[in-house]
Design an enzyme around this catalytic site. Structure first.
Site, PDB file in Angstrom:
ATOM      1  N   SER A 180       0.802  -1.225   0.000  1.00  0.00           N
ATOM      2  CA  SER A 180       0.000   0.000   0.000  1.00  0.00           C
ATOM      3  C   SER A 180       0.834   1.274   0.000  1.00  0.00           C
ATOM      4  CB  SER A 180      -0.950  -0.004   1.189  1.00  0.00           C
ATOM      5  OG  SER A 180      -0.239  -0.173   2.384  1.00  0.00           O
ATOM      6  N   HIS A 183      -6.167  -3.412  -0.739  1.00  0.00           N
ATOM      7  CA  HIS A 183      -6.066  -2.389  -1.787  1.00  0.00           C
ATOM      8  C   HIS A 183      -6.348  -2.968  -3.170  1.00  0.00           C
ATOM      9  CE1 HIS A 183      -4.727   1.078   0.538  1.00  0.00           C
ATOM     10  NE2 HIS A 183      -4.116   0.197   1.307  1.00  0.00           N
ATOM     11  N   LYS A 242     -12.456   0.240   2.296  1.00  0.00           N
ATOM     12  CA  LYS A 242     -11.777   0.945   1.202  1.00  0.00           C
ATOM     13  C   LYS A 242     -12.708   0.995  -0.016  1.00  0.00           C
ATOM     14  CE  LYS A 242      -7.202   0.457   3.105  1.00  0.00           C
ATOM     15  NZ  LYS A 242      -6.430  -0.570   3.775  1.00  0.00           N
TER      16      LYS A 242
HETATM   17  C1  LIG Z   1      -6.115  -0.808   5.206  1.00  0.00           C
HETATM   18  C2  LIG Z   1      -5.480  -2.128   5.350  1.00  0.00           C
HETATM   19  C3  LIG Z   1      -5.837  -3.004   6.378  1.00  0.00           C
HETATM   20  C4  LIG Z   1      -6.762  -2.577   7.490  1.00  0.00           C
HETATM   21  O1  LIG Z   1      -8.082  -2.461   7.059  1.00  0.00           O
HETATM   22  P1  LIG Z   1      -9.188  -1.969   8.076  1.00  0.00           P
HETATM   23  O2  LIG Z   1     -10.422  -2.665   7.636  1.00  0.00           O
HETATM   24  O3  LIG Z   1      -9.261  -0.486   7.947  1.00  0.00           O
HETATM   25  O4  LIG Z   1      -8.753  -2.398   9.436  1.00  0.00           O
HETATM   26  C5  LIG Z   1      -5.285  -4.259   6.392  1.00  0.00           C
HETATM   27  N1  LIG Z   1      -4.401  -4.654   5.452  1.00  0.00           N
HETATM   28  C6  LIG Z   1      -4.010  -3.829   4.471  1.00  0.00           C
HETATM   29  C7  LIG Z   1      -3.035  -4.306   3.462  1.00  0.00           C
HETATM   30  C8  LIG Z   1      -4.526  -2.540   4.399  1.00  0.00           C
HETATM   31  O5  LIG Z   1      -4.120  -1.721   3.442  1.00  0.00           O
END
Ligand SMILES: *Cc1c(COP(=O)(O)O)cnc(C)c1O
Length: 397
Positions: free
Chosen positions: A183, A211, A240
């Site tokens: 990310s 992502h 997301k």
């Molecule tokens: C954003 C993200 C998470 C966490 O996601 P949430 O649902 O906001 O806790 C976990 N792993 C990756 C790779 C992320 O980018």
């Protein structure tokens, strides 16, 4: 007590002195391509709102309807009295969307990753993990008793060496853990090679597709679909591309999901997702799999292409790639902070990332494209980058 607080204040001063202090822009509008910050409308280049669904009328309507029909909260963990029909429907829907047997919901993907490793792996087992994996994977692995092996980011030779070490060390089960998309860099894991190595060494392949789910691969099924391979276990988020509220999941083989339901601590000791979120996420999946999903994915891809070309044309150093995460490299933390401040003054919200979120000397502005942005928005943002870049000395004046 005063010693305690004094020591904390000294550490805070240290963070400020190093230029590593994180400030939060306060948004007084819904999330979108344009948001209101300090009473001003600014372009937003730093949300994970890839498909622009965070304020979509269909999701808001589904959230309202689910809340009317199933209430506001559950006030219970799932196994005591917190499981609704909506949870079961969403779990089945996530599993079928990803082409896996079953799925289990969590309050966040952070919890999904935190939950995964400890019940599945014992001290007789091994986990082999990419050095750039998300903090939640690192923490989840720490909570397990499995033997730990780490390989340099996306380095397949090192991955193979670690798999051989794990096997030579007599590991019973071996699990490879990777982000599907890294990310901070917007780069893709080499899942085709990883699948081959997993099969050669009899390992399971786990992919965190936070992502990617919703917009990478066929119908947005994620990085395994893009690479044309199967992942054994997929974790992901609803926070997301899939509407951006909150919630996470693990999808995989029936016995894995069954064991997590029995043993995963963030599942057994934390509240059930609220109806508004489960209902709206079901609507998000309908949309993502339908024609509007195709249309939004192609707009997102066109925006990412246009944005990369434009920044390169202005003379910025980017990390190469095609993902809608487009990192603008500034290397120095202060410079990244100055650039972010300059951009905000020019009407663009984009956040500087620096140590400890990225390695020392690799500070950057991570920009992210969204289907909510128009070509005109991007041109306006490019002008702002040009001006802020010159003012901060990132670009030659
Ligand atoms: C954003 C993200 C998470 C966490 O996601 P949430 O649902 O906001 O806790 C976990 N792993 C990756 C790779 C992320 O980018």
């Amino acid at each position: 007590m005063s010693d305690f607080l004094d020591e904390i204040r000294a550490r805070l001063d240290g963070i400020r002195a190093e230029g590593l202090w994180k400030r939060e822009a306060v948004i007084a509008s819904p999330q979108g391509g344009r948001v209101t910050v300090d009473g001003r409308e600014v372009l937003n280049l730093c949300a994970n709102n890839y498909l622009g669904l965070a304020n979509h009328p269909a999701l808001k309507a589904a959230a309202s309807a689910a809340m009317e029909e199933r209430g506001y909260g559950l006030a219970s963990v799932r196994f005591i009295c917190g499981t609704q029909d909506l949870h079961k429907a969403l779990e089945a829907r996530v599993a079928s969307y990803l082409g896996l047997d079953d799925a289990i919901l969590f309050a966040a993907a952070f919890d999904a990753n935190g939950a995964l490793f400890e019940p599945l792996l014992t001290d007789a087992d091994a986990v082999v993990s990419d050095a750039l994996n998300h903090a939640s994977i690192i923490d989840g692995i720490r909570l397990s008793k499995a033997r730990r092996y780490r390989y340099a980011n996306n380095d397949m030779d090192e991955l193979e060496a670690r798999l051989r070490e794990a096997r030579d060390g007599g590991a019973r089960h071996v699990l490879i853990a990777t982000d599907g998309v890294f990310s901070m860099d917007g780069s893709f894991a080499d899942l085709a090679s990883m699948r081959l190595l997993a099969d050669r060494y009899g390992a399971q392949l786990m992919v965190d597709d936070a992502h990617a789910t919703g917009f990478v691969g066929e119908k947005g099924r994620g990085t395994p679909s893009r690479a044309g391979v199967r992942a054994d276990i997929v974790t992901g988020t609803f926070g997301k591309a899939l509407g951006g509220a909150l919630g996470g999941f693990v999808a995989g083989p029936g016995p894995v999901i069954d064991l997590l339901r029995q043993r995963a601590r963030p599942y057994l000791f934390s509240n059930a997702l609220p109806p508004a979120v489960t209902g709206a996420t079901l609507a998000a999946l309908d949309l993502v799999e339908g024609p509007e999903g195709d249309e939004r994915r192609s707009r997102l891809a066109a925006n990412a292409h246009h944005w990369r070309k434009g920044l390169e044309g202005l003379g910025f150093e980017l990390l190469p790639g095609s993902h809608p995460i487009v990192p603008v490299m500034l290397h120095d933390a202060r410079r990244a902070q100055d650039m972010a401040r300059g951009l905000l003054a020019q009407g663009v919200l984009a956040t500087g990332f620096f140590y400890p979120v990225v390695p020392q000397g690799k500070a950057r502005i991570r920009t992210q494209m969204s289907a909510a942005l128009t070509p005109q928005d991007l041109d306006q943002a490019l002008e702002a980058f040009d001006r802020a870049g010159r003012e901060t000395g990132v670009l030659a004046a």
